[in-house]
Motif scaffolding. Structure first.
Motif, PDB file in Angstrom:
ATOM      1  N   THR A 276       0.835  -1.153  -0.138  1.00  0.00           N
ATOM      2  CA  THR A 276      -0.186  -0.005   0.057  1.00  0.00           C
ATOM      3  C   THR A 276       0.870   1.396  -0.046  1.00  0.00           C
ATOM      4  O   THR A 276       1.915   1.242   0.530  1.00  0.00           O
ATOM      5  N   ILE A 277       0.499   2.245  -0.697  1.00  0.00           N
ATOM      6  CA  ILE A 277       1.174   3.490  -0.876  1.00  0.00           C
ATOM      7  C   ILE A 277       0.114   4.675  -0.385  1.00  0.00           C
ATOM      8  O   ILE A 277      -1.098   4.651  -0.886  1.00  0.00           O
ATOM      9  N   PRO A 278       0.686   5.799   0.285  1.00  0.00           N
ATOM     10  CA  PRO A 278       2.048   5.970   1.001  1.00  0.00           C
ATOM     11  C   PRO A 278       2.194   4.674   2.169  1.00  0.00           C
ATOM     12  O   PRO A 278       1.064   4.132   2.458  1.00  0.00           O
ATOM     13  N   GLY A 279       3.443   4.428   2.171  1.00  0.00           N
ATOM     14  CA  GLY A 279       3.591   3.534   3.397  1.00  0.00           C
ATOM     15  C   GLY A 279       5.057   3.227   3.438  1.00  0.00           C
ATOM     16  O   GLY A 279       5.901   3.682   2.674  1.00  0.00           O
ATOM     17  N   TYR A 280       5.359   2.189   4.243  1.00  0.00           N
ATOM     18  CA  TYR A 280       6.799   1.871   4.618  1.00  0.00           C
ATOM     19  C   TYR A 280       7.120   0.840   3.423  1.00  0.00           C
ATOM     20  O   TYR A 280       6.470  -0.252   3.240  1.00  0.00           O
ATOM     21  N   PRO A 281       8.263   1.304   2.750  1.00  0.00           N
ATOM     22  CA  PRO A 281       8.652   0.499   1.678  1.00  0.00           C
ATOM     23  C   PRO A 281       9.493  -1.040   1.563  1.00  0.00           C
ATOM     24  O   PRO A 281       9.735  -1.610   0.571  1.00  0.00           O
ATOM     25  N   VAL A 282      10.043  -1.204   2.707  1.00  0.00           N
ATOM     26  CA  VAL A 282      10.760  -2.345   3.005  1.00  0.00           C
ATOM     27  C   VAL A 282      10.365  -3.563   2.194  1.00  0.00           C
ATOM     28  O   VAL A 282      11.479  -4.324   1.492  1.00  0.00           O
ATOM     29  N   LEU A 283       9.509  -4.162   2.651  1.00  0.00           N
ATOM     30  CA  LEU A 283       9.006  -5.293   1.922  1.00  0.00           C
ATOM     31  C   LEU A 283       9.024  -5.388   0.392  1.00  0.00           C
ATOM     32  O   LEU A 283       9.304  -6.254  -0.201  1.00  0.00           O
ATOM     33  N   GLY A 284       8.284  -4.065  -0.137  1.00  0.00           N
ATOM     34  CA  GLY A 284       8.432  -3.793  -1.801  1.00  0.00           C
ATOM     35  C   GLY A 284      10.039  -3.677  -2.305  1.00  0.00           C
ATOM     36  O   GLY A 284      10.385  -4.194  -3.181  1.00  0.00           O
ATOM     37  N   THR A 285      10.580  -3.169  -1.248  1.00  0.00           N
ATOM     38  CA  THR A 285      12.233  -2.953  -1.686  1.00  0.00           C
ATOM     39  C   THR A 285      12.842  -4.390  -1.789  1.00  0.00           C
ATOM     40  O   THR A 285      13.675  -4.519  -2.906  1.00  0.00           O
TER      41      THR A 285
ATOM     42  N   TYR B 132      -1.744  -1.435   9.906  1.00  0.00           N
ATOM     43  CA  TYR B 132      -2.738  -0.936  10.556  1.00  0.00           C
ATOM     44  C   TYR B 132      -2.500  -1.102  12.198  1.00  0.00           C
ATOM     45  O   TYR B 132      -2.391  -2.322  12.392  1.00  0.00           O
ATOM     46  N   PRO B 133      -2.702  -0.087  12.760  1.00  0.00           N
ATOM     47  CA  PRO B 133      -2.938   1.234  12.346  1.00  0.00           C
ATOM     48  C   PRO B 133      -1.672   1.688  11.548  1.00  0.00           C
ATOM     49  O   PRO B 133      -0.788   1.344  11.683  1.00  0.00           O
ATOM     50  N   ASN B 134      -2.059   2.546  10.609  1.00  0.00           N
ATOM     51  CA  ASN B 134      -1.329   2.835   9.305  1.00  0.00           C
ATOM     52  C   ASN B 134      -0.278   4.011   9.646  1.00  0.00           C
ATOM     53  O   ASN B 134      -0.548   5.065  10.188  1.00  0.00           O
ATOM     54  N   ASN B 135       0.731   3.822   9.074  1.00  0.00           N
ATOM     55  CA  ASN B 135       1.881   4.922   8.718  1.00  0.00           C
ATOM     56  C   ASN B 135       1.898   5.257   7.278  1.00  0.00           C
ATOM     57  O   ASN B 135       2.122   4.339   6.376  1.00  0.00           O
ATOM     58  N   PRO B 136       1.413   6.323   6.961  1.00  0.00           N
ATOM     59  CA  PRO B 136       1.426   7.731   7.663  1.00  0.00           C
ATOM     60  C   PRO B 136      -0.097   8.164   8.013  1.00  0.00           C
ATOM     61  O   PRO B 136      -0.295   8.906   8.794  1.00  0.00           O
TER      62      PRO B 136
END
Length: 412
Positions: A136-145, A187-191
């Motif tokens: 999901t975007i926006p969000g923490y990218p590490v799994l995608g990276t 969830y709860p979601n960053n950002p």
């Protein structure tokens, strides 16, 4: 200057022979530079940093005391490998007490050196070249990276305000669903600060079963919940068939730098994670795991106090922003306030992006935020600003935040 032979040796995943030559500046580096410039131009004026995404306070005294005792014990000096049984059993107690989730300590729990580490290792368990991870975007990218590093494809689902910042799983094509192996939910979601509902998690579980996808539920902010009881996807029927969940000692226990988390849920997925992890690290320091046990067993005295603090701060920040025209609302959880950026200021300054507005706030008001332009023009304020000195210091920061914005008029 002669170019290093290494320039032709770098892996394509980090840029290949272009590594180190990219002139594009990452947004967080832009923020750092802007903060330095604003502080230099305004000596004696303290910058209010509402961009920091980590707790502003130390671990609770009881946890620190437990650490002091454990660090002196001879038996805690050795490698922890995939975690000590006492920590796993404490996780089982905690998950049962707070979320109503039953876990087997031997087969359904494995510790990690922080959620970031876990997210970087999970793709190695499942992703082959050509496979896909849905994030999901926006969000923490590490799994995608790390999916990209392994030759996989990243499918991005936008989190839109009109959908309550929930991903539209129905928008995925049959081809994307067939290719996908992992679905990242946070969830709860960053950002955005949005919290999932049982109904949404139930739909996600059904989607995962239908398409043979593993849900990676990043629940780092789950204890910081302002509406109802904290929710784990694993409390839903059938979740263990298709999901693992990541929990952290960072956000809900003020233990960010201690680097301790865990992966729990589907036993076979947890076993795969433990296998990969065993070839990546030798476990977190046993004394830290034992101190975390003290925190987990005392969560009713720790996490609600932390959560109350952030809710109080966010409420004050929302009041300030609403007065100057923002459509701001206290989030359902986390410590973030995600608001749409204005189009312009009354002095004629135009904001084409959230980043434009964020930079303007730093330079003109010495207030730091984080911009997000992945799914609309937004900025994220964090309630984790430093306010050492108790309630009086916190009030002083919030009053100054309000004062600096009092004379501003924005166009939305």
């Amino acid at each position: 200057m002669e170019e290093s032979m290494l320039q032709e040796m770098f892996a394509e995943r980090i840029g290949g022979n272009r590594f180190g030559k990219d002139t594009q500046i990452y947004k967080f580096e832009k923020i750092k530079r802007a903060k330095r410039a604003a502080s230099a131009a305004n000596p004696g004026v303290e910058l209010i940093d509402m961009g920091v995404g980590e707790p502003d306070d130390m671990a609770f005294p009881s946890v620190v005391e437990a650490m002091k005792k454990e660090v002196e014990k001879w038996e805690n000096r050795i490698y922890a490998d995939n975690g000590i049984s006492d920590f796993k059993e404490a996780v089982v107690r905690y998950m049962k007490s707070l979320y109503g989730v039953e876990l087997d300590a031997d087969t359904e729990v494995c510790h990690a050196i922080g959620s970031k580490s876990a997210l970087s290792l999970l793709p190695a368990c499942f992703i082959n070249p050509g496979d896909a991870t849905i994030i999901t975007i926006p969000g923490y990218p590490v799994l995608g990276t790390w999916t990209s590093y392994l030759g996989g494809e990243v499918i991005k689902l936008p989190l839109l305000e009109k959908n309550g910042f929930m991903p539209d799983l129905d928008s995925l094509t049959p081809e994307q669903c067939k290719k996908a192996k992992l679905l990242y939910l946070n969830y709860p979601n960053n950002p955005t600060g949005a919290s999932a509902t049982p109904e949404f998690f139930a739909k996600a579980i059904e989607f995962a079963k239908k398409n043979n996808i593993l849900i990676v539920s990043d629940a780092a902010y789950a204890p910081l919940n302002f509406k109802g009881k904290p929710l784990s996807i694993l409390s839903l029927p059938g979740a263990k068939d298709v999901a693992v969940e990541l929990h952290s000692m960072s956000k809900g226990f003020n233990m960010t730098g201690w680097r301790l988390s865990w992966v729990c849920g589907n036993a076979l997925a947890v076993k795969a994670f433990a296998t990969v992890k065993d070839n990546a690290d030798s476990g977190q320091f046993i004394a830290i795991q034992k101190a975390a046990i003290a925190a987990l067993d005392d969560q009713e005295a720790i996490t609600p106090a932390i959560s109350e603090k952030y809710q109080r701060r966010l409420t004050s920040m929302v009041d300030t922003l609403k007065k100057i025209g923002f459509n701001a609302k206290v989030p359902a959880g986390s410590f973030y306030l995600y608001v749409e950026a204005p189009k312009a200021a009354s002095d004629g300054t135009q904001f084409a992006t959230g980043e434009d507005f964020s930079q303007w706030l730093i330079h003109n008001k010495l207030i730091s935020t984080v911009p997000w332009d992945d799914a609309g023009r937004y900025v994220r304020f964090s309630a984790t600003f430093v306010a050492r000195g108790g309630d009086a210091a916190e009030k002083a920061v919030l009053d100054e935040f309000s004062r600096r914005l009092a004379d501003v008029k924005f166009i939305f």
